[in-house]
Design an enzyme around this catalytic site. Structure first.
Site, PDB file in Angstrom:
ATOM      1  N   GLY A  51       0.818  -1.215   0.000  1.00 38.22           N
ATOM      2  CA  GLY A  51       0.000   0.000   0.000  1.00 38.22           C
ATOM      3  C   GLY A  51       0.852   1.266   0.000  1.00 38.22           C
ATOM      4  O   GLY A  51       2.085   1.208   0.018  1.00 38.22           O
ATOM      5  N   ASP A  74      -2.698 -12.227   4.709  1.00 34.74           N
ATOM      6  CA  ASP A  74      -4.037 -11.670   4.929  1.00 34.74           C
ATOM      7  C   ASP A  74      -4.230 -11.541   6.438  1.00 34.74           C
ATOM      8  O   ASP A  74      -4.293 -12.548   7.152  1.00 34.74           O
ATOM      9  CB  ASP A  74      -5.075 -12.625   4.326  1.00 34.74           C
ATOM     10  CG  ASP A  74      -6.505 -12.157   4.550  1.00 34.74           C
ATOM     11  OD1 ASP A  74      -6.711 -11.147   5.255  1.00 34.74           O
ATOM     12  OD2 ASP A  74      -7.423 -12.813   4.031  1.00 34.74           O
ATOM     13  N   ALA A 106      -4.881  -2.580   5.744  1.00 37.48           N
ATOM     14  CA  ALA A 106      -6.263  -2.274   6.129  1.00 37.48           C
ATOM     15  C   ALA A 106      -7.116  -2.213   4.877  1.00 37.48           C
ATOM     16  O   ALA A 106      -6.602  -2.006   3.771  1.00 37.48           O
ATOM     17  CB  ALA A 106      -6.338  -0.927   6.852  1.00 37.48           C
ATOM     18  N   THR A 112      -9.160   0.091   3.111  1.00 41.11           N
ATOM     19  CA  THR A 112      -9.231   1.552   3.206  1.00 41.11           C
ATOM     20  C   THR A 112     -10.301   2.166   2.287  1.00 41.11           C
ATOM     21  O   THR A 112     -10.392   3.391   2.207  1.00 41.11           O
ATOM     22  CB  THR A 112      -7.861   2.179   2.860  1.00 41.11           C
ATOM     23  OG1 THR A 112      -7.514   1.780   1.532  1.00 41.11           O
ATOM     24  CG2 THR A 112      -6.784   1.739   3.829  1.00 41.11           C
ATOM     25  N   ASP A 145      -7.859   9.836  10.926  1.00 45.39           N
ATOM     26  CA  ASP A 145      -8.657  10.987  11.354  1.00 45.39           C
ATOM     27  C   ASP A 145     -10.152  10.645  11.397  1.00 45.39           C
ATOM     28  O   ASP A 145     -10.925  11.306  12.094  1.00 45.39           O
ATOM     29  CB  ASP A 145      -8.426  12.164  10.400  1.00 45.39           C
ATOM     30  CG  ASP A 145      -8.626  11.809   8.929  1.00 45.39           C
ATOM     31  OD1 ASP A 145      -8.458  10.613   8.575  1.00 45.39           O
ATOM     32  OD2 ASP A 145      -8.927  12.704   8.119  1.00 45.39           O
ATOM     33  N   TYR A 204     -16.042   2.522   8.232  1.00 52.48           N
ATOM     34  CA  TYR A 204     -14.574   2.488   8.176  1.00 52.48           C
ATOM     35  C   TYR A 204     -13.977   3.053   9.467  1.00 52.48           C
ATOM     36  O   TYR A 204     -13.096   2.449  10.080  1.00 52.48           O
ATOM     37  CB  TYR A 204     -14.096   3.282   6.959  1.00 52.48           C
ATOM     38  CG  TYR A 204     -12.607   3.540   6.933  1.00 52.48           C
ATOM     39  CD1 TYR A 204     -11.711   2.519   6.628  1.00 52.48           C
ATOM     40  CD2 TYR A 204     -12.091   4.814   7.204  1.00 52.48           C
ATOM     41  CE1 TYR A 204     -10.331   2.762   6.607  1.00 52.48           C
ATOM     42  CE2 TYR A 204     -10.734   5.060   7.192  1.00 52.48           C
ATOM     43  CZ  TYR A 204      -9.858   4.037   6.886  1.00 52.48           C
ATOM     44  OH  TYR A 204      -8.502   4.273   6.881  1.00 52.48           O
ATOM     45  N   LYS A 260     -11.665   1.086  12.248  1.00 55.29           N
ATOM     46  CA  LYS A 260     -10.285   1.506  12.564  1.00 55.29           C
ATOM     47  C   LYS A 260     -10.171   1.812  14.060  1.00 55.29           C
ATOM     48  O   LYS A 260      -9.142   1.543  14.679  1.00 55.29           O
ATOM     49  CB  LYS A 260      -9.880   2.724  11.719  1.00 55.29           C
ATOM     50  CG  LYS A 260      -9.725   2.452  10.228  1.00 55.29           C
ATOM     51  CD  LYS A 260      -8.602   1.475   9.926  1.00 55.29           C
ATOM     52  CE  LYS A 260      -7.240   2.012  10.324  1.00 55.29           C
ATOM     53  NZ  LYS A 260      -6.165   1.034  10.011  1.00 55.29           N
ATOM     54  N   TRP A 295      -5.803  11.875   5.013  1.00 53.97           N
ATOM     55  CA  TRP A 295      -5.753  12.322   3.623  1.00 53.97           C
ATOM     56  C   TRP A 295      -4.416  11.912   2.967  1.00 53.97           C
ATOM     57  O   TRP A 295      -3.662  12.772   2.479  1.00 53.97           O
ATOM     58  CB  TRP A 295      -5.920  13.830   3.536  1.00 53.97           C
ATOM     59  CG  TRP A 295      -7.261  14.368   3.957  1.00 53.97           C
ATOM     60  CD1 TRP A 295      -8.162  13.792   4.817  1.00 53.97           C
ATOM     61  CD2 TRP A 295      -7.867  15.597   3.537  1.00 53.97           C
ATOM     62  NE1 TRP A 295      -9.272  14.588   4.958  1.00 53.97           N
ATOM     63  CE2 TRP A 295      -9.119  15.706   4.182  1.00 53.97           C
ATOM     64  CE3 TRP A 295      -7.482  16.624   2.689  1.00 53.97           C
ATOM     65  CZ2 TRP A 295      -9.975  16.799   4.003  1.00 53.97           C
ATOM     66  CZ3 TRP A 295      -8.324  17.715   2.511  1.00 53.97           C
ATOM     67  CH2 TRP A 295      -9.556  17.795   3.151  1.00 53.97           C
TER      68      TRP A 295
HETATM   69  N1  LIG Z   1      -5.389   6.568   2.770  1.00 51.37           N
HETATM   70  C1  LIG Z   1      -5.704   7.440   3.703  1.00 51.37           C
HETATM   71  O1  LIG Z   1      -6.103   8.579   3.413  1.00 51.37           O
HETATM   72  C2  LIG Z   1      -5.503   7.101   5.166  1.00 51.37           C
HETATM   73  C3  LIG Z   1      -5.821   8.078   6.106  1.00 51.37           C
HETATM   74  C4  LIG Z   1      -5.641   7.783   7.440  1.00 51.37           C
HETATM   75  C5  LIG Z   1      -5.157   6.543   7.818  1.00 51.37           C
HETATM   76  N2  LIG Z   1      -4.879   5.594   6.899  1.00 51.37           N
HETATM   77  C6  LIG Z   1      -4.425   4.283   7.374  1.00 51.37           C
HETATM   78  O2  LIG Z   1      -3.088   4.082   6.958  1.00 51.37           O
HETATM   79  C7  LIG Z   1      -2.858   2.698   6.707  1.00 51.37           C
HETATM   80  C8  LIG Z   1      -2.272   2.525   5.322  1.00 51.37           C
HETATM   81  O3  LIG Z   1      -3.168   3.074   4.371  1.00 51.37           O
HETATM   82  P1  LIG Z   1      -2.727   3.467   2.896  1.00 51.37           P
HETATM   83  O4  LIG Z   1      -3.063   4.875   2.679  1.00 51.37           O
HETATM   84  O5  LIG Z   1      -1.344   2.975   2.629  1.00 51.37           O
HETATM   85  O6  LIG Z   1      -3.817   2.607   2.110  1.00 51.37           O
HETATM   86  P2  LIG Z   1      -3.648   1.559   0.956  1.00 51.37           P
HETATM   87  O7  LIG Z   1      -2.754   2.093  -0.103  1.00 51.37           O
HETATM   88  O8  LIG Z   1      -5.049   1.122   0.617  1.00 51.37           O
HETATM   89  O9  LIG Z   1      -2.881   0.363   1.675  1.00 51.37           O
HETATM   90  C9  LIG Z   1      -3.510  -0.583   2.460  1.00 51.37           C
HETATM   91  C10 LIG Z   1      -2.923  -1.930   2.098  1.00 51.37           C
HETATM   92  O10 LIG Z   1      -3.549  -2.929   2.917  1.00 51.37           O
HETATM   93  C11 LIG Z   1      -3.788  -4.040   2.101  1.00 51.37           C
HETATM   94  N3  LIG Z   1      -4.843  -4.880   2.634  1.00 51.37           N
HETATM   95  C12 LIG Z   1      -6.186  -4.831   2.418  1.00 51.37           C
HETATM   96  N4  LIG Z   1      -6.793  -5.845   3.044  1.00 51.37           N
HETATM   97  C13 LIG Z   1      -5.822  -6.551   3.671  1.00 51.37           C
HETATM   98  C14 LIG Z   1      -5.824  -7.727   4.449  1.00 51.37           C
HETATM   99  N5  LIG Z   1      -6.961  -8.396   4.716  1.00 51.37           N
HETATM  100  N6  LIG Z   1      -4.638  -8.195   4.910  1.00 51.37           N
HETATM  101  C15 LIG Z   1      -3.482  -7.557   4.641  1.00 51.37           C
HETATM  102  N7  LIG Z   1      -3.411  -6.434   3.889  1.00 51.37           N
HETATM  103  C16 LIG Z   1      -4.582  -5.952   3.416  1.00 51.37           C
HETATM  104  C17 LIG Z   1      -4.155  -3.491   0.749  1.00 51.37           C
HETATM  105  O11 LIG Z   1      -3.932  -4.462  -0.246  1.00 51.37           O
HETATM  106  P3  LIG Z   1      -4.923  -4.576  -1.518  1.00 51.37           P
HETATM  107  O12 LIG Z   1      -5.008  -3.208  -2.088  1.00 51.37           O
HETATM  108  O13 LIG Z   1      -4.217  -5.573  -2.381  1.00 51.37           O
HETATM  109  O14 LIG Z   1      -6.220  -5.074  -0.980  1.00 51.37           O
HETATM  110  C18 LIG Z   1      -3.197  -2.303   0.645  1.00 51.37           C
HETATM  111  O15 LIG Z   1      -1.985  -2.676   0.016  1.00 51.37           O
HETATM  112  C19 LIG Z   1      -4.215   2.007   6.911  1.00 51.37           C
HETATM  113  O16 LIG Z   1      -4.269   1.457   8.191  1.00 51.37           O
HETATM  114  C20 LIG Z   1      -5.224   3.126   6.798  1.00 51.37           C
HETATM  115  O17 LIG Z   1      -6.391   2.853   7.539  1.00 51.37           O
HETATM  116  C21 LIG Z   1      -5.027   5.848   5.571  1.00 51.37           C
END
Ligand SMILES: NC(=O)c1ccc[n+]([C@@H]2O[C@H](COP(=O)([O-])OP(=O)(O)OC[C@H]3O[C@@H](n4cnc5c(N)ncnc54)[C@H](OP(=O)(O)O)[C@@H]3O)[C@@H](O)[C@H]2O)c1
Length: 281
Positions: A11, A35, A59, A61, A101, A124, A128, A147
Site C-alpha cells: 500500500g 491476509d 487495512a 481503506t 482521522d 470504516y 479503525k 488524507w
Molecule cells: N489513505 C488514507 O487517506 C488514510 C488516512 C488515514 C489513515 N490511513 C491508514 O493508513 C494505513 C495505510 O493506508 P494506505 O493509505 O497505505 O492505504 P492503501 O494504499 O489502501 O494500503 C492498504 C494496504 O492494505 C492491504 N490490505 C487490504 N486488506 C488486507 C488484508 N486483509 N490483509 C493484509 N493487507 C490488506 C491493501 O492491499 P490490496 O489493495 O491488495 O487489498 C493495501 O496494500 C491504513 O491502516 C489506513 O487505515 C489511511
C-alpha cells in the site's frame, strides 16, 4: 539493527515504510503474502520470523465500500489488528498501528488532539477505532494520519490531476477540512517512533489545513494549471451522495509530537510539489 515486519506492504504507506527502514532487516508482507484476517497465517508469519517490531499498515481503506460491508470491514480492520497484536505480543515485538482521522465525528471546531474522544461516523472509522481498541499493551505506538497521498497507489492528487485532464471545470467540496499527508514524509516518522519505542497515540500529518476545494486548487497550481478551474460545492451537492459520511473537520493537531519536542512534518505544499514533479516527469 531492527528486524521489522510491515503488513500491507504493497500500500501507499506500506511501500514507503519498507523503504524508510532500509539499512534494517525488513519483512515486507503485502496483502497477497499475508491476509491479516487469517489468524493462523498472522501468527505463523510473525512467530516464525520473530521481528523486533511490526508496522501494521494493512487495512481495507475503501471508505465507501466499507459502508456497504461492515462485516468484512470489521474482519480486516478490527479483527485483523487483534491478530497482529496477539502475534506481536507473543514474540515481544513493538507494534505500530496506523489509524485515521476518521475516528472523529468532525463536530469540533478546532483541530483534534490525541486525547479528544473518538466518535466515528462511518463504518470504516468504527472499524479503525476497533483496531485501536486491540492495541492494549504498553509496547505500541498508534499513528493517526489523514488524507494520505503518495507515489504508490491511488490517491486524491492522482485523481485531481486525472480529472483535470478529462474536464475543463472541476468541483470539490468546501465543507470538509483536513490535513493532507504524504507517505514519503510519514514513513520516516513512523520509523523514528518505532526505533525510539515511543508509546501511545501520535497524530502525524503534514501541516496546512485545507478543504478538498482548496487542496484541488493547490494541486492544479503545483501542476502549472489554472486553479480557478475548480469551483466549491457543498457535501449536500454531491450527486450521487457518497455512501459513507465524512467528518466535516478532521484536522489533526500533532500535539503529542509537538509537546514531546519532536519535529513536525513540513507543510503539505513541499511534498505535493515533489510528487507532482515526479508524476509529470
Ligand atoms: N489513505 C488514507 O487517506 C488514510 C488516512 C488515514 C489513515 N490511513 C491508514 O493508513 C494505513 C495505510 O493506508 P494506505 O493509505 O497505505 O492505504 P492503501 O494504499 O489502501 O494500503 C492498504 C494496504 O492494505 C492491504 N490490505 C487490504 N486488506 C488486507 C488484508 N486483509 N490483509 C493484509 N493487507 C490488506 C491493501 O492491499 P490490496 O489493495 O491488495 O487489498 C493495501 O496494500 C491504513 O491502516 C489506513 O487505515 C489511511
Amino acid at each position: 539493527m531492527t528486524r521489522v515486519l510491515v503488513t500491507g506492504a504493497g500500500g501507499q504507506i506500506g511501500r514507503e515504510t519498507v523503504d524508510a527502514f532500509s539499512g534494517h532487516e525488513v519483512i515486507a508482507a503485502d496483502h497477497g503474502t499475508l491476509d491479516v484476517a487469517d489468524r493462523d497465517a498472522v501468527l505463523q508469519a510473525i512467530t516464525s520470523t520473530a521481528p523486533d517490531a511490526v508496522v501494521h499498515a494493512g487495512a481495507w481503506t475503501a471508505v465507501d465500500a466499507c459502508e456497504g460491508d461492515p462485516d468484512r470491514a470489521f474482519q480486516v480492520n478490527a479483527l485483523g489488528t487483534r491478530h497482529v497484536a496477539e502475534a506481536a505480543r507473543r514474540v515481544g515485538a513493538w507494534l505500530c498501528y496506523l489509524s485515521t482521522d476518521y475516528v472523529f465525528d468532525g463536530t469540533k471546531p478546532e483541530p483534534y488532539v490525541e486525547w479528544d474522544a473518538p466518535n466515528p461516523v462511518s463504518v470504516y472509522g468504527r472499524t479503525k477505532l476497533g483496531g485501536e481498541y486491540e492495541i492494549t499493551g504498553p509496547d505500541a505506538t498508534i499513528v493517526r494520519t489523514s488524507w494520505v497521498c503518495g507515489l504508490h497507489g491511488n490517491n486524491m492528487v492522482k485523481t485531481i490531476l486525472r480529472l483535470a485532464q478529462e474536464h475543463e471545470k472541476l468541483a470539490f467540496v468546501d465543507d470538509q477540512r483536513g490535513q493532507p499527508s504524504f507517505a514519503d514524509d510519514l514513513a520516516p516518522m513512523i520509523r523514528r517512533l518505532v526505533i525510539e519505542r515511543r508509546p501511545g497515540v501520535f497524530h502525524v500529518t503534514n501541516q496546512g489545513a485545507v478543504s478538498w476545494f482548496e487542496f484541488a486548487r493547490t494541486v492544479l497550481d503545483a501542476a502549472g494549471l489554472d486553479p480557478d478551474r475548480v469551483r466549491p460545492i457543498s457535501t449536500a451537492d454531491l450527486d450521487p451522495p457518497r455512501p459513507a459520511p465524512r467528518p466535516a473537520n478532521s484536522v489533526l493537531d500533532n500535539a503529542a509530537l509537538r509537546l514531546d519536542g519532536l519535529p513536525l512534518l513540513p507543510h503539505y505544499r513541499e511534498p505535493l510539489e515533489r510528487l507532482v514533479r515526479h508524476l509529470r516527469s
